[in-house]
Design an enzyme around this catalytic site. Structure first.
Site, PDB file in Angstrom:
ATOM      1  N   ARG A 373     -99.870 -32.031 -12.093  1.00  0.00           N
ATOM      2  CA  ARG A 373     -99.847 -30.987 -13.114  1.00  0.00           C
ATOM      3  C   ARG A 373     -98.442 -30.404 -13.252  1.00  0.00           C
ATOM      4  O   ARG A 373     -98.242 -29.185 -13.243  1.00  0.00           O
ATOM      5  CB  ARG A 373    -100.852 -29.896 -12.770  1.00  0.00           C
ATOM      6  CG  ARG A 373    -101.359 -29.190 -14.020  1.00  0.00           C
ATOM      7  CD  ARG A 373    -102.562 -28.350 -13.827  1.00  0.00           C
ATOM      8  NE  ARG A 373    -102.862 -27.738 -15.127  1.00  0.00           N
ATOM      9  CZ  ARG A 373    -103.982 -27.146 -15.448  1.00  0.00           C
ATOM     10  NH1 ARG A 373    -104.951 -27.069 -14.580  1.00  0.00           N
ATOM     11  NH2 ARG A 373    -104.167 -26.631 -16.636  1.00  0.00           N
ATOM     12  N   CYS A 374     -97.481 -31.287 -13.362  1.00  0.00           N
ATOM     13  CA  CYS A 374     -96.098 -30.848 -13.274  1.00  0.00           C
ATOM     14  C   CYS A 374     -95.212 -31.965 -13.765  1.00  0.00           C
ATOM     15  O   CYS A 374     -95.427 -33.119 -13.446  1.00  0.00           O
ATOM     16  CB  CYS A 374     -95.828 -30.535 -11.805  1.00  0.00           C
ATOM     17  SG  CYS A 374     -94.160 -30.712 -11.248  1.00  0.00           S
ATOM     18  N   GLU A 743     -99.012 -27.441 -17.710  1.00  0.00           N
ATOM     19  CA  GLU A 743     -98.549 -27.311 -16.333  1.00  0.00           C
ATOM     20  C   GLU A 743     -97.865 -25.989 -16.029  1.00  0.00           C
ATOM     21  O   GLU A 743     -97.653 -25.667 -14.862  1.00  0.00           O
ATOM     22  CB  GLU A 743     -97.602 -28.462 -16.019  1.00  0.00           C
ATOM     23  CG  GLU A 743     -96.341 -28.426 -16.867  1.00  0.00           C
ATOM     24  CD  GLU A 743     -95.502 -29.672 -16.661  1.00  0.00           C
ATOM     25  OE1 GLU A 743     -96.065 -30.758 -16.806  1.00  0.00           O
ATOM     26  OE2 GLU A 743     -94.332 -29.546 -16.370  1.00  0.00           O
TER      27      GLU A 743
END
Lengths: 788, 175
Positions: A373-374, A743
């Site tokens: 998530r990045c 994110e």
């Protein structure tokens, strides 16, 4: 606050449309890979290594073959005959599919048992006897760097150490000079621990090879179906599986978060077995396998320094990273970016000098480094810069909010060139922090804190004002295995004015079926409810690099807008023909073209589309379809101002998040309800590494928390009430001014929480604790300082 | 995963009798729950088996015991055991120092054990290893007493009940 250009009936951007996909999800009618059942399907289970590092002396399959229902046991030696025992990683490293002689991490795949039922496969797995000769693993990346350490990757010819790569960016000499002369320098070492994406659905696939037609259909949990098709063709092309004979289908996915981007050995073994047997083969990981063997993120050891003036002006930053990649570099970064987009770590502050360097090493851990998530290591970077900013504020004796306000890049200075080479597109950091401070009542909280401190109570306020970098990415710099990181949309509008739109991305819960329809509705005026969105089937969708790193809206969302605009241009021509006026005399409003000054003379988009099939102008191509491959000119730079308030029980170290305010700037918002949902989920995944999650290995390489009983994922019980809000500075280069939001909360929340906890403990001289900050760590720190 | 366990067992029997039992490989191993020696390989090396159950994981280790030192005068000994799970699920290593001496009343056997476990057992048992080892040692002590008194030795592994009694102990139930 959000102005909608379209009516609710059209449901374009800014409307909180209910998610179309939820109709099936809330009725239990989602269709996931484990729901696929094919005639004659075989089931696969995997024998895994109990050791982190061992020689395989023998694999005895005789007892397993006696288990009723077991059809075959596949070992590395079997795959070696077809040269399928190894595969390339997305970072051009190599990874075993099944070992022929050595296992490199605990839970590594050792052999695969194929059977007529899942139960028989599991029984067969228990009956496989593997004789190992355990060796001493290397678990500490610093030890791994030591020249006296044994070389782990002896499979790589000529490899004489455990070093993978060195990377650096910025101006070293200038940075060293500024640091040398600086009035104030602060330094902190920190570990951003290895964590797991812990999606509800584990990884799995059904490989279905049709021997007669030499065609493979691969149903699998992948966030990037097209890229996977190309990878399969690269790995298996030599045995006749070329790309036109491969179809990858990604059905509904129960959460991906980056963990479903890489290719794992299980997928490849399933394909190999299906190829050899001509039967469909299903492989579904169980929870512990998923938690122990794949989908890992982070594991960065960072030393960060900040130089500035006594008055609190930031002048330079310096970062030194040691990246623990485990057995192989299986990250899913764009190829030119070894550390992903870590170089965003100079932050939201106006200074021009920075230097960053990183070294990666092999250890006996499972391959790590997915972009959880990045956007590829942004979480690590933001944790470092936001923590060191607080330490700098503490050192110069300034309130951390005031120090940030004084150092922010001003909104009129955008586009702004960062010391590591990025061009931030837009932002208004002052407005964001101001809004967050007002929402939370910052000044009165500080007063309350002073009173509590006088009474010896522990209360902390933490800020994180982060700049994100998403939407990878421009083709001049961004590719994965050479494939440029554009993304695509194809819109087909049917004669009756309803549409199907297909994309190269793949939703894993983000709500693409709704938001993409809203983008097209905004541009074409066709109601969103009449636009069917489809993703995940490589036979039908246009080629794209998939969904991760908040790239769907910045790339495929932009492609949808541009493709819809191509259609609107065509619609204008048809309308001019139908109304017998020139194109310049027409005015567009969502859903129709009308003649300037004569609004009663108009054609709706539906009438125009119908004409495209029934009465199109001579010389014009019939039909109403468009495709666009969008190559972004720049990345987008969402930002946020998060403030967290914590209360800590002094005797037990228990931390309670009292309040959390998140003000996000993701540019124009497509669906406010979906954005809020994304922010809630992301914040919860932000509290996770800050306070709960860390995969712990002992020195022998055993994972000590390989089940959900021990690996603590926050639930609704641990989640505070999230208070959200927005500042909107549209991205100037994105067709609809959107920036991406998925994110931001995961990246921004951990330092806000960590800063709040450290703020609470700071009167006692406790200024840093590595995340996750658990009650035990707090209690221990207080004990060491003699506070309790 | 490592566990260090130090324990002193108090016995009513004379020092020499206790030493005689402790220093005899076959006799002492027969007091270890779930363990047996199968053959002698050389003067100080033996082969044997240990069965062990920790929660859901049952392991049978084929291993080797080496007596590193044995001093009848000081009544001190040291041994090392290594074992591999027969199904390849993991391995265990144990080194132990034992000393027999006269206590204020009766005889004291002090044991220092260092146990290291790899594999499935380590994963599932990390929080229980100390407690379970301690329970096993209690059973070992009971067996020593029984053997010295000429009674029956209980070498069965109270498998399910080991974890059960640890859990009960933790939560204050009857063990």
């Amino acid at each position: 606050m959000i102005q909608c250009k379209t009516s609710k009936a059209i449901g374009g951007m800014g409307h909180s449309l209910k998610r179309k996909e939820d109709v099936r999800f809330i009725q239990g009618a989602g269709h996931y890979v484990d729901d696929i059942k094919l005639d004659g399907m075989l089931y696969m289970d995997i024998v895994r290594s109990p050791y982190a590092y061992a020689k395989i002396k023998n694999i005895d399959i005789s007892e397993a073959m006696k288990v009723p229902g077991v059809a075959a046991v596949v070992t590395g030696k079997d795959l070696e005959k077809y040269n399928l025992h190894w595969m390339p990683t997305l970072m051009s490293d190599t990874q075993m599919v099944l070992p022929t002689d050595t296992v490199m991490y605990q839970a590594q795949e050792v052999a695969a048992v194929i059977a007529t039922s899942r139960y028989a496969a599991r029984d067969g797995r228990e009956a496989v006897k593997v004789e190992y000769e355990p060796m001493k693993p290397i678990m500490d990346p610093y030890k791994s760097m030591d020249p006296s350490s044994p070389v782990l990757r002896t499979d790589k010819p000529g490899k004489s150490d455990n070093h993978i790569w060195h990377w650096e960016v910025g101006d070293k000499a200038k940075t060293d000079e500024v640091f040398k002369k600086a009035e104030v320098v602060v330094e902190q070492h920190m570990h951003i621990p290895r964590i797991h994406v812990a999606s509800i659905e584990t990884c799995g696939c059904v490989a279905d090879y049709d021997k007669i037609n030499n065609h493979l259909t691969m149903y699998m949990t992948t966030q990037a179906p097209h890229a996977i098709r190309t990878v399969i063709a690269l790995v298996a092309g030599h045995v006749g599986l070329t790309e036109e004979k491969i179809r990858v289908v990604s059905p509904d996915i129960g959460g991906g978060f980056g963990g479903k981007v890489p290719v794992y050995p299980g997928y490849v073994i399933a394909i190999a077995v299906s190829f050899l047997t001509g039967k469909p083969v299903k492989w579904i990981e169980d929870r512990s396998e998923n938690l122990q063997a794949d989908s890992f993120a982070r594991d960065y050891h960072i030393t960060v320094e900040m130089a500035g003036t006594k008055a609190g002006k930031i002048q330079a930053t310096r970062f030194k990273v040691l990246a623990d990649h485990g057995y192989t570099d299986a990250s899913a970064n764009p190829s030119k970016f070894h550390t992903g987009l870590f170089s965003i770590g100079t932050g939201s502050y106006d200074y021009d000098t920075a230097f960053m360097e990183a070294d990666a090493v092999y250890t006996n851990k499972p391959p790590g480094g997915v972009a959880y998530r990045c956007s590829f290591r942004v979480t690590e970077a933001v944790q470092a810069i936001e923590r060191i900013t607080d330490l700098f504020a503490l050192k110069v004796g300034k309130d951390p909010a005031q120090l940030r306000m004084e150092n922010f890049i001003k909104k009129e200075d955008f586009p702004w060139k960062s010391p590591t080479g990025w061009t931030y597109d837009s932002g208004d950091y002052h407005a964001g922090l101001k809004k967050a401070m007002e929402a939370i009542g910052y000044d009165s909280l500080r007063k309350e804190q002073a009173e509590k401190r006088a009474k010896g109570e522990l209360m902390g306020i933490g800020i994180s004002t982060f700049t994100e970098i998403v939407g990878a990415g421009p083709s001049k710099d961004f590719d994965i295995l050479g494939i440029k990181m554009f993304d695509s949309a194809e819109i087909r509008v049917h004669p009756t004015g309803k549409a199907i739109a297909r994309f190269g991305t793949k939703s894993q819960g983000q709500g693409h079926e709704t938001t993409y329809a809203q983008i097209i509705a905004e541009e074409l005026g066709i109601p969103a409810e009449n636009i069917h969105v489809e993703e995940g089937d490589t036979d039908t969708a246009p080629y794209g690099l998939g969904t991760y790193a908040s790239r769907s809206t910045p790339t495929a969302g932009a492609a949808a807008a541009v493709a819809a605009r191509k259609l609107r241009d065509k619609a204008r021509k048809i309308a001019a023909y139908l109304l017998e006026v020139s194109e310049e005399d027409l005015e567009w409003e969502p859903g129709k073209f009308s003649v300037k000054g004569a609004p009663e003379k108009a054609k709706t988009i539906q009438e125009i589309v119908f004409a495209a099939y029934t009465n199109h102008p001579q010389g014009m191509e019939a039909g109403f379809e468009a495709t666009h491959y969008y190559d972004p000119p720049n990345l987008t730079f969402p930002s946020g101002a998060y403030i967290c308030v914590v209360d800590i029980d002094k005797e037990t170290g228990q931390i309670k998040v009292r309040r959390f305010v998140a003000i996000d700037d993701c540019g124009h918002i497509i669906n406010p309800m979906i954005v809020q949902g994304q922010v809630h989920g992301g914040l919860t995944q932000g509290i996770a590494p800050a306070m709960y999650e860390e995969l712990i290995y002992d020195e022998d390489g055993n994972i000590l928390n390989g089940t959900f009983m021990d690996y603590l994922v926050p639930t609704a019980v641990e989640s505070p009430h999230w208070e959200t809000g927005h500042v909107v500075t549209p991205s100037p280069h994105h067709p609809i001014g959107a920036k991406g939001v998925g994110e931001s909360p995961t990246v921004g929340a951990p330092p806000a929480i960590a800063n709040a906890i450290m703020d609470a403990l700071s009167p006692y001289g406790i200024h840093h604790i590595d995340i996750p900050i658990t009650p035990f760590k707090v209690w221990k720190a207080l004990k060491e300082k003699g506070v309790i | 995963m490592n566990a260090k366990i130090n324990k002193t067992i108090k016995l009513d029997h004379p020092v020499d009798a206790v030493w005689e039992l402790i220093s005899d490989p076959y006799k002492v191993v027969s007091c270890v729950p779930g363990a047996s020696l199968t053959s002698q390989e050389s003067e100080n090396d033996y082969k044997g088996q240990v069965e062990f159950k920790l929660g859901p994981v049952k392991s049978k280790f084929d291993g080797k015991v080496t007596f590193l030192s044995k001093d009848p005068n000081l009544k001190k000994m040291a041994l090392k055991g290594t074992g591999l799970d027969s199904k390849g699920k993991g391995s265990a290593e144990m080194s132990m120092d034992a000393e027999v001496k006269a206590g204020t009343t009766g005889t004291e056997v002090s044991l220092n054990m260092d146990v290291s476990i790899t594999g499935m057992l380590a994963q599932f048992g990390s929080r229980l290893i100390n407690d379970v080892s301690s329970q096993l040692l209690d059973q070992f002590a009971d067996n020593l007493k029984a053997k010295l008194s000429g009674g029956e030795v209980d070498t069965s592994i109270h498998t399910g009940s080991i974890v059960g009694s640890v859990v009960k102990g933790l939560f204050g139930g009857k063990s």
